[in-house]
Design a protein around this motif. Structure first.
Motif, PDB file in Angstrom:
ATOM      1  N   LEU A   1       0.823  -1.212   0.000  1.00  0.00           N
ATOM      2  CA  LEU A   1       0.000   0.000   0.000  1.00  0.00           C
ATOM      3  C   LEU A   1       0.856   1.260   0.000  1.00  0.00           C
ATOM      4  O   LEU A   1       0.414   2.310  -0.478  1.00  0.00           O
ATOM      5  N   SER A   2       2.053   1.156   0.514  1.00  0.00           N
ATOM      6  CA  SER A   2       2.945   2.319   0.564  1.00  0.00           C
ATOM      7  C   SER A   2       3.510   2.685  -0.797  1.00  0.00           C
ATOM      8  O   SER A   2       3.814   3.859  -1.045  1.00  0.00           O
ATOM      9  N   ARG A   3       3.620   1.703  -1.708  1.00  0.00           N
ATOM     10  CA  ARG A   3       4.321   1.954  -2.975  1.00  0.00           C
ATOM     11  C   ARG A   3       3.529   1.573  -4.218  1.00  0.00           C
ATOM     12  O   ARG A   3       3.853   2.035  -5.313  1.00  0.00           O
ATOM     13  N   GLY A   4       2.529   0.723  -4.077  1.00  0.00           N
ATOM     14  CA  GLY A   4       1.875   0.162  -5.253  1.00  0.00           C
ATOM     15  C   GLY A   4       1.087   1.173  -6.068  1.00  0.00           C
ATOM     16  O   GLY A   4       0.499   2.112  -5.523  1.00  0.00           O
TER      17      GLY A   4
ATOM     18  N   ALA B   1       0.407   6.004   6.750  1.00  0.00           N
ATOM     19  CA  ALA B   1       0.004   7.401   6.942  1.00  0.00           C
ATOM     20  C   ALA B   1       0.686   8.326   5.938  1.00  0.00           C
ATOM     21  O   ALA B   1       0.095   9.329   5.515  1.00  0.00           O
ATOM     22  N   GLN B   2       1.893   7.995   5.520  1.00  0.00           N
ATOM     23  CA  GLN B   2       2.637   8.886   4.641  1.00  0.00           C
ATOM     24  C   GLN B   2       2.038   8.989   3.247  1.00  0.00           C
ATOM     25  O   GLN B   2       2.386   9.894   2.485  1.00  0.00           O
ATOM     26  N   ARG B   3       1.122   8.069   2.899  1.00  0.00           N
ATOM     27  CA  ARG B   3       0.550   8.130   1.557  1.00  0.00           C
ATOM     28  C   ARG B   3      -0.837   8.779   1.538  1.00  0.00           C
ATOM     29  O   ARG B   3      -1.458   8.907   0.487  1.00  0.00           O
ATOM     30  N   ALA B   4      -1.323   9.180   2.689  1.00  0.00           N
ATOM     31  CA  ALA B   4      -2.684   9.718   2.770  1.00  0.00           C
ATOM     32  C   ALA B   4      -2.844  11.002   1.960  1.00  0.00           C
ATOM     33  O   ALA B   4      -3.858  11.194   1.285  1.00  0.00           O
ATOM     34  N   ALA B   5      -1.854  11.894   2.032  1.00  0.00           N
ATOM     35  CA  ALA B   5      -1.964  13.158   1.307  1.00  0.00           C
ATOM     36  C   ALA B   5      -2.048  12.927  -0.194  1.00  0.00           C
ATOM     37  O   ALA B   5      -2.808  13.612  -0.909  1.00  0.00           O
ATOM     38  N   GLU B   6      -1.283  11.947  -0.699  1.00  0.00           N
ATOM     39  CA  GLU B   6      -1.342  11.622  -2.127  1.00  0.00           C
ATOM     40  C   GLU B   6      -2.735  11.124  -2.502  1.00  0.00           C
ATOM     41  O   GLU B   6      -3.303  11.543  -3.521  1.00  0.00           O
ATOM     42  N   MET B   7      -3.281  10.217  -1.696  1.00  0.00           N
ATOM     43  CA  MET B   7      -4.623   9.697  -1.959  1.00  0.00           C
ATOM     44  C   MET B   7      -5.652  10.821  -1.942  1.00  0.00           C
ATOM     45  O   MET B   7      -6.513  10.908  -2.823  1.00  0.00           O
ATOM     46  N   ALA B   8      -5.566  11.694  -0.940  1.00  0.00           N
ATOM     47  CA  ALA B   8      -6.529  12.784  -0.826  1.00  0.00           C
ATOM     48  C   ALA B   8      -6.434  13.724  -2.022  1.00  0.00           C
ATOM     49  O   ALA B   8      -7.451  14.166  -2.565  1.00  0.00           O
TER      50      ALA B   8
ATOM     51  N   ARG C   1     -13.862   5.320  -9.637  1.00  0.00           N
ATOM     52  CA  ARG C   1     -12.682   5.321  -8.773  1.00  0.00           C
ATOM     53  C   ARG C   1     -11.579   6.202  -9.356  1.00  0.00           C
ATOM     54  O   ARG C   1     -11.521   6.453 -10.564  1.00  0.00           O
ATOM     55  N   VAL C   2     -10.696   6.615  -8.470  1.00  0.00           N
ATOM     56  CA  VAL C   2      -9.492   7.344  -8.848  1.00  0.00           C
ATOM     57  C   VAL C   2      -8.495   6.336  -9.447  1.00  0.00           C
ATOM     58  O   VAL C   2      -8.413   5.193  -8.967  1.00  0.00           O
TER      59      VAL C   2
END
Length: 310
Positions: free
Chosen positions: A20-23, A198-205, A110-111
């Motif tokens: 989930l962090s990189r995919g 948590a570090q990928r949340a901003a990218e998802m948002a 979906r995004v």
């Protein structure tokens, strides 16, 4: 807590969290679809049929052997990027058996192919489709997990504002409710959450919101107005980065004298009921949710209450 809980947490931490962090979106979609087929077993007694909704997207209908009047409209999670009715079919089929309710799992945009508010429009269209099929609002239970929880509670807020019929109840499994990520658990649990990075949340948002402000109630249902809302049931783990989303929503609803139940568990992975085939804690949570649904007041007699066969 069970030994299986410990083993599952370790497995998720060392395999799924790095993915989930990189995919990429495409990799995450393929991975979850394969994993769902391998690890999430759907009860054979539940019939699964794809149907076109009259006003909305395609949906997977799950029908238990003894179905009553109630229908569960369930919005799957997956960070607005991955997940599908098929990845959540096994969990919802089990819930169908526990409640004798049909379950409708709609697809939604979906995004990255579509951005906000396309998914929310699809979810509202799914609700409108159930009404068009003759199902009374009071016979619908609305639910969702993670990002699907965001869409479910956004729909609830919209229905409250529209002043029409409301569902009998609404539930959220580890729902994402605050796209500003301002809860203290987002920082406190960044290390102990075994699944969500948590570090990928901003990218998802950023991908999802497409320029929309994260503190808008349509994006972050934590800040929405739920005046007149029906009973709400929430569950979350104390080790999740999203823990405070549910805590704060429950607090707001209590202050507004609205009926809410918060079931907080210890050291379980994000949306752990998905693992009901393997995890005793997941089985107990689904049973508790089923009991809550079964205890909701029945719809008043009279008027349409079910969809016909399609």
């Amino acid at each position: 807590m069970s030994l299986r809980r410990h083993l599952l947490n370790q497995c998720l931490r060392w395999t799924e969290k790095p993915l989930l962090s990189r995919g990429s979106p495409q990799l995450l979609r393929r991975a979850l679809e394969v994993q769902a087929r391998l690890f999430f077993r759907t009860p054979r007694a539940v019939k699964a049929v794809w149907r076109e909704l009259p006003l909305g997207p395609r949906a997977l209908w799950l029908s238990p052997p003894q179905s009553g009047a109630r229908v569960i409209l369930y919005i799957h999670g997956g960070g607005f990027v991955f997940g599908s009715p098929l990845t959540h079919r096994a969990m919802l089929a089990r819930l169908a058996l526990l409640t004798d309710a049909e379950v409708v799992l709609p697809t939604y945009a979906r995004v990255p192919e579509a951005r906000f508010p396309a998914a929310a429009r699809d979810v509202h269209a799914a609700w409108d489709s159930l009404l068009a099929l003759g199902i009374a609002p009071q016979n619908i239970i609305l639910g969702g997990d993670s990002a699907g929880g965001a869409l479910a509670f956004d729909l609830l807020a919209q229905l409250c504002q529209e002043g029409g019929g409301l569902p009998a109840g609404v539930f959220g499994l580890s729902p994402l409710l605050d796209m500003t990520f301002s809860g203290s658990s987002f920082r406190e649990n960044a290390g102990c959450d075994v699944l969500l990075p948590a570090q990928r949340a901003a990218e998802m948002a950023g991908l999802y919101l497409n320029g929309k402000s994260a503190d808008d109630p349509r994006a972050s249902p934590l800040f929405a107005d739920y005046t007149g809302a029906p009973p709400i049931w929430l569950t979350v783990s104390d080790s999740e980065i999203l823990r405070d989303d549910s805590r704060r929503l429950a607090s707001r609803l209590c202050k507004a004298a609205l009926p809410v139940t918060l079931q907080e568990e210890h050291d379980l992975p994000h949306v752990w009921p998905l693992f009901h085939n393997h995890l005793p804690e997941a089985q107990r949570t689904l049973e508790a949710l089923g009991q809550w649904i079964n205890a909701l007041p029945p719809a008043p007699l009279g008027g349409p209450d079910r969809a016909g066969e399609s």
